[in-house]
Design a protein around this motif. Structure first.
Motif, PDB file in Angstrom:
ATOM      1  N   SER A 213       0.857  -1.183   0.000  1.00 46.33           N
ATOM      2  CA  SER A 213       0.000   0.000   0.000  1.00 46.33           C
ATOM      3  C   SER A 213       0.896   1.238   0.000  1.00 46.33           C
ATOM      4  O   SER A 213       1.825   1.335   0.806  1.00 46.33           O
ATOM      5  CB  SER A 213      -0.890   0.002   1.255  1.00 46.33           C
TER       6      SER A 213
ATOM      7  N   LYS B 130       1.034   1.715  -7.068  1.00 43.40           N
ATOM      8  CA  LYS B 130       0.335   0.840  -8.020  1.00 43.40           C
ATOM      9  C   LYS B 130      -0.801   1.564  -8.734  1.00 43.40           C
ATOM     10  O   LYS B 130      -0.875   1.563  -9.958  1.00 43.40           O
ATOM     11  CB  LYS B 130      -0.247  -0.390  -7.307  1.00 43.40           C
ATOM     12  N   SER B 131      -1.700   2.121  -7.959  1.00 42.76           N
ATOM     13  CA  SER B 131      -2.885   2.755  -8.542  1.00 42.76           C
ATOM     14  C   SER B 131      -2.505   3.975  -9.379  1.00 42.76           C
ATOM     15  O   SER B 131      -3.012   4.159 -10.488  1.00 42.76           O
ATOM     16  CB  SER B 131      -3.875   3.158  -7.443  1.00 42.76           C
ATOM     17  N   THR B 132      -1.602   4.783  -8.855  1.00 49.35           N
ATOM     18  CA  THR B 132      -1.188   5.996  -9.568  1.00 49.35           C
ATOM     19  C   THR B 132      -0.583   5.660 -10.922  1.00 49.35           C
ATOM     20  O   THR B 132      -0.925   6.268 -11.949  1.00 49.35           O
ATOM     21  CB  THR B 132      -0.169   6.795  -8.719  1.00 49.35           C
TER      22      THR B 132
ATOM     23  N   SER C  36      -0.932   2.788 -12.601  1.00 50.88           N
ATOM     24  CA  SER C  36      -1.902   2.109 -13.469  1.00 50.88           C
ATOM     25  C   SER C  36      -2.865   3.112 -14.111  1.00 50.88           C
ATOM     26  O   SER C  36      -3.238   2.961 -15.275  1.00 50.88           O
ATOM     27  CB  SER C  36      -2.671   1.025 -12.701  1.00 50.88           C
ATOM     28  N   VAL C  37      -3.260   4.140 -13.376  1.00 53.44           N
ATOM     29  CA  VAL C  37      -4.126   5.184 -13.931  1.00 53.44           C
ATOM     30  C   VAL C  37      -3.415   5.899 -15.074  1.00 53.44           C
ATOM     31  O   VAL C  37      -3.973   6.123 -16.150  1.00 53.44           O
ATOM     32  CB  VAL C  37      -4.555   6.187 -12.839  1.00 53.44           C
TER      33      VAL C  37
ATOM     34  N   ARG D 217      -9.418  -0.848 -16.263  1.00 54.93           N
ATOM     35  CA  ARG D 217      -8.607  -0.870 -15.040  1.00 54.93           C
ATOM     36  C   ARG D 217      -9.455  -1.304 -13.862  1.00 54.93           C
ATOM     37  O   ARG D 217     -10.556  -0.798 -13.656  1.00 54.93           O
ATOM     38  CB  ARG D 217      -8.019   0.524 -14.774  1.00 54.93           C
TER      39      ARG D 217
ATOM     40  N   ASP E 235      -9.247  -1.654  -9.735  1.00 53.12           N
ATOM     41  CA  ASP E 235      -8.475  -1.181  -8.584  1.00 53.12           C
ATOM     42  C   ASP E 235      -9.014  -1.818  -7.308  1.00 53.12           C
ATOM     43  O   ASP E 235     -10.229  -2.013  -7.172  1.00 53.12           O
ATOM     44  CB  ASP E 235      -8.565   0.343  -8.493  1.00 53.12           C
TER      45      ASP E 235
ATOM     46  N   ASP F 139      -9.539  -0.950  -4.094  1.00 51.59           N
ATOM     47  CA  ASP F 139     -10.600  -0.301  -3.327  1.00 51.59           C
ATOM     48  C   ASP F 139     -11.904  -0.262  -4.110  1.00 51.59           C
ATOM     49  O   ASP F 139     -12.986  -0.498  -3.562  1.00 51.59           O
ATOM     50  CB  ASP F 139     -10.189   1.129  -2.949  1.00 51.59           C
ATOM     51  N   ASN F 140     -11.821   0.047  -5.402  1.00 50.44           N
ATOM     52  CA  ASN F 140     -13.028   0.145  -6.224  1.00 50.44           C
ATOM     53  C   ASN F 140     -13.788  -1.177  -6.273  1.00 50.44           C
ATOM     54  O   ASN F 140     -15.019  -1.217  -6.158  1.00 50.44           O
ATOM     55  CB  ASN F 140     -12.673   0.586  -7.644  1.00 50.44           C
TER      56      ASN F 140
ATOM     57  N   THR G 204      -4.716  -4.238 -13.406  1.00 48.49           N
ATOM     58  CA  THR G 204      -5.212  -4.528 -12.065  1.00 48.49           C
ATOM     59  C   THR G 204      -4.224  -4.016 -11.036  1.00 48.49           C
ATOM     60  O   THR G 204      -3.034  -4.310 -11.115  1.00 48.49           O
ATOM     61  CB  THR G 204      -5.425  -6.035 -11.857  1.00 48.49           C
ATOM     62  N   ALA G 205      -4.715  -3.230 -10.085  1.00 48.97           N
ATOM     63  CA  ALA G 205      -3.859  -2.675  -9.028  1.00 48.97           C
ATOM     64  C   ALA G 205      -4.332  -3.212  -7.688  1.00 48.97           C
ATOM     65  O   ALA G 205      -5.296  -2.705  -7.111  1.00 48.97           O
ATOM     66  CB  ALA G 205      -3.901  -1.146  -9.056  1.00 48.97           C
TER      67      ALA G 205
END
Length: 199
Positions: free
Chosen positions: A36, A40-42, A44-45, A60, A62, A64-65, A104-105
């Motif tokens: 965490s 990853k998310s940043t 991947s976006v 994509r 994520d 949390d989503n 995938t994040a």
């Protein structure tokens, strides 16, 4: 809940290869894993935006989503984490069949879980991207305040604090997010995709 035995796979006349040909590129899972706060998310976006801008078809997923919908009945026990990744793997497999680059994040802390997803698709359809950052760096970032809560004992079973993270041993791509900018990270991944004839 027992699995149904009265089911039969129904083939489509339109194949994965047909969809890839229509889209003009291969399809694959781009599986971002890391602690965490690793980025990853940043990344991947930013990667999805770059691929979309160049005309490539993406979707994509994520962590949390997905937990807001598909996996909203799962917690963070080892068993629930495994089921979380299993479901994401199955969804990702469907999206590869649809001809998409599926980004995938997910922390996805267990090697076995990531390997199970790898086994769902063809050998070249799973690209593991290890977004590497030390626990110290991730705690300094702590954009969601989760490490602080974990250190205070307000969150139990938090990866890197009181739950393990098993680093990939054969990731296709390793991104050092402390050394590389988001733009450099995206460039490195796109270079991999070009060099290996995905795009």
């Amino acid at each position: 809940m027992a699995a149904s035995t009265n089911i039969v796979w129904h083939e489509s006349e339109v194949t994965k290869e047909n969809r890839q040909q229509q889209k003009g590129h291969k399809s694959a899972i781009l599986w971002f894993t890391g602690l965490s706060g690793s980025g990853k998310s940043t990344i991947s976006v930013a990667l999805e935006t770059a691929l979309y801008t160049q005309g490539f078809h993406t979707y994509r997923l994520d962590g949390d989503n997905v937990r807001h919908g598909l996996n909203n009945n799962l917690g963070f026990s080892p068993e629930d984490r495994t089921e979380n990744i299993r479901r994401i793997g199955e969804v990702s497999k469907l999206m590869v069949d649809a001809g998409l680059f599926t980004l995938t994040a997910f922390i996805s802390p267990y090697r076995d879980d990531r390997e199970q997803v790898r086994q769902l698709v063809e050998a070249d359809e799973f690209i593991e991207i290890y977004v590497q950052a030390s626990l110290e760096i991730c705690e300094q970032r702590d954009t969601k305040g989760l490490y602080k809560k974990a250190r205070l004992g307000e969150i139990k079973g938090f990866t890197g604090i009181d739950a393990p993270y098993e680093e990939p041993t054969h990731a296709e791509i390793v991104i050092d997010s402390h050394q590389l900018s988001v733009e450099e990270s995206v460039e490195a991944i796109i270079t991999y995709l070009k060099d290996n004839d995905y795009i």
